[in-house]
Design a protein around this motif. Structure first.
Motif, short mmCIF file in Angstrom:
data_model
loop_
_atom_site.label_atom_id
_atom_site.label_comp_id
_atom_site.label_asym_id
_atom_site.label_seq_id
_atom_site.Cartn_x
_atom_site.Cartn_y
_atom_site.Cartn_z
N ALA B 296 4.38 -6.42 6.84
CA ALA B 296 4.56 -4.98 6.63
C ALA B 296 3.94 -4.53 5.32
CB ALA B 296 6.05 -4.63 6.64
N LYS B 297 3.78 -3.20 5.22
CA LYS B 297 3.22 -2.59 4.02
C LYS B 297 4.32 -1.77 3.37
CE LYS B 297 0.55 0.98 3.72
NZ LYS B 297 -0.28 2.06 4.15
N ILE B 298 4.38 -1.76 2.05
CA ILE B 298 5.42 -0.97 1.37
C ILE B 298 4.96 0.49 1.27
CG2 ILE B 298 6.77 -0.66 -0.74
CD1 ILE B 298 6.42 -3.59 -1.31
N ASN B 299 5.71 1.40 1.90
CA ASN B 299 5.37 2.83 1.84
C ASN B 299 5.94 3.49 0.59
OD1 ASN B 299 3.80 3.07 4.04
ND2 ASN B 299 5.35 4.01 5.36
N LEU B 312 9.43 0.29 4.52
CA LEU B 312 8.32 -0.58 4.91
C LEU B 312 7.78 -0.18 6.26
CD1 LEU B 312 10.57 -3.56 4.09
CD2 LEU B 312 8.48 -3.17 2.81
N GLN B 313 6.46 -0.32 6.41
CA GLN B 313 5.86 -0.03 7.71
C GLN B 313 5.29 -1.31 8.28
OE1 GLN B 313 3.19 3.26 7.82
NE2 GLN B 313 3.48 3.38 10.02
N GLN B 314 5.76 -1.64 9.51
CA GLN B 314 5.25 -2.84 10.16
C GLN B 314 3.76 -2.69 10.43
OE1 GLN B 314 8.35 -3.52 13.33
NE2 GLN B 314 7.20 -5.43 13.42
N LEU B 315 3.00 -3.73 10.18
CA LEU B 315 1.55 -3.64 10.39
C LEU B 315 1.24 -3.37 11.86
CD1 LEU B 315 -0.11 -6.30 8.08
CD2 LEU B 315 0.35 -3.87 7.70
N GLY B 316 0.36 -2.42 12.12
CA GLY B 316 -0.05 -2.11 13.48
C GLY B 316 1.01 -1.38 14.29
N LYS B 317 2.09 -0.88 13.64
CA LYS B 317 3.14 -0.18 14.39
C LYS B 317 3.57 1.07 13.63
CE LYS B 317 5.13 -3.96 17.00
NZ LYS B 317 6.22 -4.88 17.11
N GLU B 318 4.25 1.96 14.39
CA GLU B 318 4.74 3.21 13.80
C GLU B 318 6.06 2.98 13.07
OE1 GLU B 318 3.41 6.81 14.53
OE2 GLU B 318 1.84 5.33 14.20
N ASP B 319 6.82 1.95 13.53
CA ASP B 319 8.21 1.79 13.08
C ASP B 319 8.34 1.63 11.58
OD1 ASP B 319 8.70 1.84 15.69
OD2 ASP B 319 9.12 -0.31 15.93
N ILE B 320 9.35 2.32 11.04
CA ILE B 320 9.68 2.18 9.63
C ILE B 320 10.88 1.25 9.52
CG2 ILE B 320 10.54 3.41 7.59
CD1 ILE B 320 7.78 4.27 8.17
N ILE B 321 10.82 0.31 8.60
CA ILE B 321 11.95 -0.59 8.38
C ILE B 321 12.48 -0.33 6.97
CG2 ILE B 321 12.71 -3.00 8.24
CD1 ILE B 321 10.38 -3.72 10.04
N GLU B 322 13.80 -0.22 6.86
CA GLU B 322 14.40 -0.03 5.54
C GLU B 322 14.96 -1.35 5.06
OE1 GLU B 322 17.32 2.80 4.18
OE2 GLU B 322 16.43 4.28 5.54
N ALA B 323 14.71 -1.67 3.79
CA ALA B 323 15.28 -2.89 3.23
C ALA B 323 15.93 -2.56 1.89
CB ALA B 323 14.19 -3.93 3.03
N GLU B 324 16.97 -3.30 1.54
CA GLU B 324 17.63 -3.10 0.25
C GLU B 324 17.62 -4.41 -0.54
OE1 GLU B 324 20.75 0.38 1.61
OE2 GLU B 324 21.52 -1.58 1.03
#
Lengths: 296, 358
Positions: B296-299, B312-324
Motif C-alpha cells: 500500500a501507499k501512505i495517503n 493507506l491505499q492498497q496498490l492497484g485498488k480503490e480501497d482505503i485502509i486505516e491503521a493506527e
C-alpha cells in the motif's frame, strides 16, 4: 445568568442603534416616525379623545346621570353577567382543549383544531343566527323550549351562549403553542414520581402556563364585554332587559342622545384601556419567565 | 430487583420500533442499551418504565408480570435526556415532589421530607443549591438534581434516557464516572440508554447492542468489543476496515493474500466479509519473509494524539485502509506521505456474507 446576558444584550443593541452603517439618514427616520405618529393620532388617539370629550361635553353631571340611568345600569349588569359566565367556562374549555391537543396524539386532532378556530372564521352575525335557528321559536328546539316555558332567544341565556361561542378560541389558541413548546417531559416526570392526574394538572401544568392562561382570559374578557354582532342578533334589544353595553350605546346613538351614548361608550373605552395595561403587564411577566426557561 | 423483558413488539404506524425483543437485566447491574438513533432503545426504556405500552410481549419485575401495571405503581426512577425538572419549583421542591404527592397515609412528615431531601442533595453533592430554580443551574447540575429527584421515591429500578446526551464533552466524562461510583454505592438495578459507544463501554456492567428494533448482542464491554457477534456490532463499536473475502479451509482470502483464522472464528467455506481493526494492523517498510501482507501507499498521516492514524491505499485498488500506530512505533519506522509500505494484519474476523447487514 439572565441579568448578565440581558445587560450584555442591551449594551449590544445600544451600539447597533447608534451605528451609522445600519441606520437611515436623519430625514428618512424623522419622516417615517412622523408619518406613523400622524397615522396613530388620526385613527387611534383622536377617536379615543373624541369619546371622552363628547361624553363630557354637556358637563360632568350629565355624564354621571347618563351612567346612573336605570337602563344603562342594567346594560352594564347584563354585560358583566355574560362575561362572568362566558369567561370561566371558556377558561375550562380552553385549558381542556389545549391540554388534549398539545399533550396527546389522537385521531381527528386536526378537525378539533379547525373547530376551535371556527368562531374566528364565522362572522359574529352568523354565529347569532345559528342560535336563533336552533333555539328560536321557529327553530329546531323552539317548540320544545316554549312548551317547557324556557326562553333562550331574546333572553339572557341566548346572549350568554352567543358570547361563549364568539370568545371560545382565545384561551385555547393562546395555550396550544405554549404547551406544545413546553412538551410533556415534566408531566411524564411527575407521573413516574407517582403524581395523580389532578396533582399533575394543579402542580405542574397550570403553574407552567399561568401567564399564557391569564393573557387568554384577558382577551376573552375584552371580547366578551365588547361583542356586538352575535349578541345583537339574539338579544332582541329589550331595553333594561336584554341590552348589553354595546347594544345600549347603539340604541342611545340612534335616538340622537349623543351625550348618553358617549358616556356609556367611555366606560367601554376605559375597560379597553385597563385591558391593555393588564395585557402589557402579563406579557412582560410571560416574556420574563420564557427567558428564564430558555436557558435550558 | 431484576427485570425480564419477554418478546416485546411495538409499532408506530408502519414503523416497527421493537421487533420481538427479549432481555434479562440481573438485579443490581448497570446495563447500557446501545445503538444509533431510531434503533428502538428509548422506546424499550419507556416501555420498561410504563410510559409506553407494548403491542405484545411482557415485562416482569423480579418475576412478577408488571406489563399491565400503572406507571405510578411500578416504583421506577426515570431520568430524562433534557432533565425535565419542574421549572417553577426550587431544587428542594423538585426533589421533594415525589414524597409530597403521596397519599396522606404514606406521606412522610414535613421534617422527614426535609431530612430526606437534604440527604439526597448531599449524595449528589449539590446541597448548597437547594433554594435555586432549575434555569439558574448548569446542565451537569440539573442532571444531578434530576437523578436526586428520581432517587427520592426509593425506586426499585433506575432508568436513564441518554442522561449525558445534552452535556458538553468534559462534563459528560466527569458525570459518567460519577454515575458509575454512585451505582457501586447504591447497587440499584439500572438501565441507561446511549448512542455513545465509549460511554457504554466505560460505564456499564453489561451492554445490549440494538439495531433496527432488535438486539444484536448482549455481553460485558470486553465481550462485545473483543468478540462481536455480528458484523453490525463490529462496525458500531470502534473503527474497522472491511474487506470482501472468501473462506477456504480455515483461511480467509482477501485479494491475493490469505490469513489463518483463529480457532473461535471458524466459518464454513464461502463468501464472507472480513474485518480488521486499525490497531490490529502492523506496518513495515520491507517485506518480511513469507508472511502474507498487502502492499500500500501512505495517503495521509494524522499524528495528533497518543496514536498516529495512517490512511493507506492498497496498490492497484480503490480501497482505503486505516491503521493506527503508537507514536514510538511511528518514529521508529520514520514514515512519510507517499511512501510505499507493507501491511500485516495481526487479527482478522470474518462473517459469512449472507448474514451481513452492515
Amino acid at each position: 445568568m439572565s441579568g448578565i446576558s440581558t445587560t450584555q444584550f442591551s449594551k449590544y443593541s445600544a451600539k447597533v442603534a447608534k451605528s451609522r452603517a445600519t441606520s437611515e439618514p436623519v430625514w428618512v427616520r424623522w419622516a417615517l416616525i412622523s408619518t406613523t405618529l400622524l397615522f396613530l393620532s388620526l385613527f387611534l388617539f383622536m377617536p379615543l379623545a373624541a369619546v371622552f370629550t363628547e361624553a363630557l361635553r354637556k358637563g360632568f353631571d350629565t355624564y354621571i346621570s347618563a351612567l346612573a340611568d336605570a337602563d344603562a345600569l342594567s346594560s352594564m349588569k347584563l354585560t358583566v353577567i355574560a362575561a362572568l359566565i362566558a369567561v370561566p367556562l371558556n377558561l375550562v374549555f380552553g385549558v381542556a382543549a389545549a391540554w388534549a391537543i398539545a399533550k396527546f396524539e389522537f385521531k381527528g386532532k386536526s378537525i378539533l383544531i379547525t373547530l376551535i378556530d371556527l368562531p374566528f372564521a364565522v362572522s359574529p352575525v352568523i354565529a347569532g343566527l345559528i342560535y336563533v335557528l336552533i333555539f328560536g321559536l321557529q327553530g329546531w328546539f323552539g317548540q320544545w323550549l316554549s312548551d317547557h316555558d324556557l326562553k333562550v332567544i331574546f333572553a339572557i341565556p341566548g346572549i350568554v351562549l352567543a358570547t361563549i361561542f364568539v370568545t371560545f378560541p382565545f384561551v385555547a389558541r393562546e395555550l396550544i403553542p405554549l404547551m406544545q413548546a413546553q412538551g410533556k417531559d415534566e408531566e411524564e416526570a411527575a407521573l413516574v414520581l407517582g403524581a395523580s392526574g389532578w396533582q399533575i394538572l394543579w402542580r405542574i401544568t397550570l403553574p407552567n402556563i399561568k401567564w399564557g392562561l391569564l393573557y387568554g382570559v384577558i382577551l376573552t374578557n375584552a371580547r366578551a364585554m365588547g361583542e356586538f354582532g352575535a349578541v345583537s342578533v339574539v338579544s332582541g334589544h329589550i331595553r333594561g332587559l336584554t341590552n348589553t353595553m354595546p347594544l345600549h350605546v347603539e340604541i342611545l346613538y340612534n335616538e340622537y342622545n349623543y351625550a348618553a351614548a358617549f358616556a356609556v361608550a367611555s366606560v367601554l373605552a376605559l375597560l379597553a384601556l385597563v385591558t391593555l395595561v393588564l395585557k402589557s403587564i402579563v406579557e412582560w411577566h410571560a416574556a420574563r419567565s420564557a427567558r428564564a426557561t430558555e436557558q435550558n | 430487583m431484576s427485570i425480564e423483558i419477554r418478546n416485546i413488539k411495538k409499532n408506530f404506524g408502519q414503523f416497527s420500533a421493537l421487533n420481538n425483543v427479549s432481555l434479562d437485566v440481573p438485579s443490581g447491574e448497570l446495563v447500557a442499551l446501545l445503538g444509533p438513533s431510531g434503533c428502538g432503545k428509548t422506546t424499550l426504556l419507556r416501555i420498561i418504565a410504563g410510559l409506553e405500552a407494548p403491542d405484545s410481549g411482557s415485562i416482569h419485575f423480579h418475576g412478577k408480570d408488571t406489563t399491565e401495571r400503572d406507571v405510578r405503581e411500578r416504583q421506577v426512577g426515570f431520568v430524562f435526556q433534557h432533565y425535565a425538572l419542574f421549572r417553577h419549583m426550587t431544587v428542594f421542591e423538585n426533589v421533594a415532589f415525589g414524597l409530597r404527592v403521596r397519599p396522606k397515609e404514606t406521606r412522610p412528615s414535613d421534617t422527614e421530607i426535609k431530612r430526606r431531601v437534604h440527604e439526597l442533595l448531599e449524595l449528589v453533592q449539590l446541597d448548597w443549591l437547594a433554594d435555586r430554580y432549575p434555569p439558574q443551574l448548569s446542565g451537569g447540575q440539573r442532571q444531578r438534581i434530576a437523578l436526586a429527584r428520581a432517587l427520592a421515591v426509593e425506586p426499585k429500578v433506575l432508568l436513564l434516557d441518554e442522561p449525558f446526551g445534552a452535556l458538553d464533552a468534559k462534563v459528560r466524562k466527569e458525570l459518567r464516572r460519577w454515575l458509575r461510583r454512585l451505582h457501586d454505592e447504591l447497587h440499584i438495578t439500572s438501565v441507561f440508554v446511549t448512542h455513545d459507544q465509549e460511554e457504554a463501554l466505560e460505564v456499564a456492567d453489561r451492554i445490549v447492542v440494538m439495531n433496527r428494533g432488535h438486539v444484536e448482542q448482549i455481553g460485558t464491554p470486553q465481550e462485545v468489543y473483543n468478540n462481536p457477534a455480528t458484523p453490525y456490532v463490529y462496525n458500531f463499536l470502534g473503527n474497522v476496515n472491511q474487506f470482501k473475502s472468501n473462506v477456504l479451509e480455515g483461511q480467509a482470502q482477501i485479494g491475493d493474500i490469505s490469513i489463518k483464522l483463529q480457532a473461535e472464528n471458524q466459518q464454513a467455506d464461502g463468501a464472507a466479509l472480513a474485518y480488521i481493526r486499525p490497531h490490529d494492523i502492523d506496518v513495515q517498510k520491507t517485506k518480511n519473509g513469507n508472511t502474507p501482507a498487502f502492499e500500500a501507499k501512505i495517503n495521509y498521516i494524522h499524528a495528533v494524539g497518543p496514536l498516529v492514524r495512517l490512511e493507506l491505499q492498497q496498490l492497484g485498488k480503490e480501497d482505503i485502509i486505516e491503521a493506527e500506530l503508537t507514536q514510538e512505533r511511528f518514529r521508529e519506522l520514520g514514515l512519510n506521505t507517499g511512501e510505499q509500505v507493507f501491511i500485516y494484519p495481526r487479527n482478522v474476523r470474518v462473517f459469512l456474507d449472507n448474514a451481513s447487514q452492515a
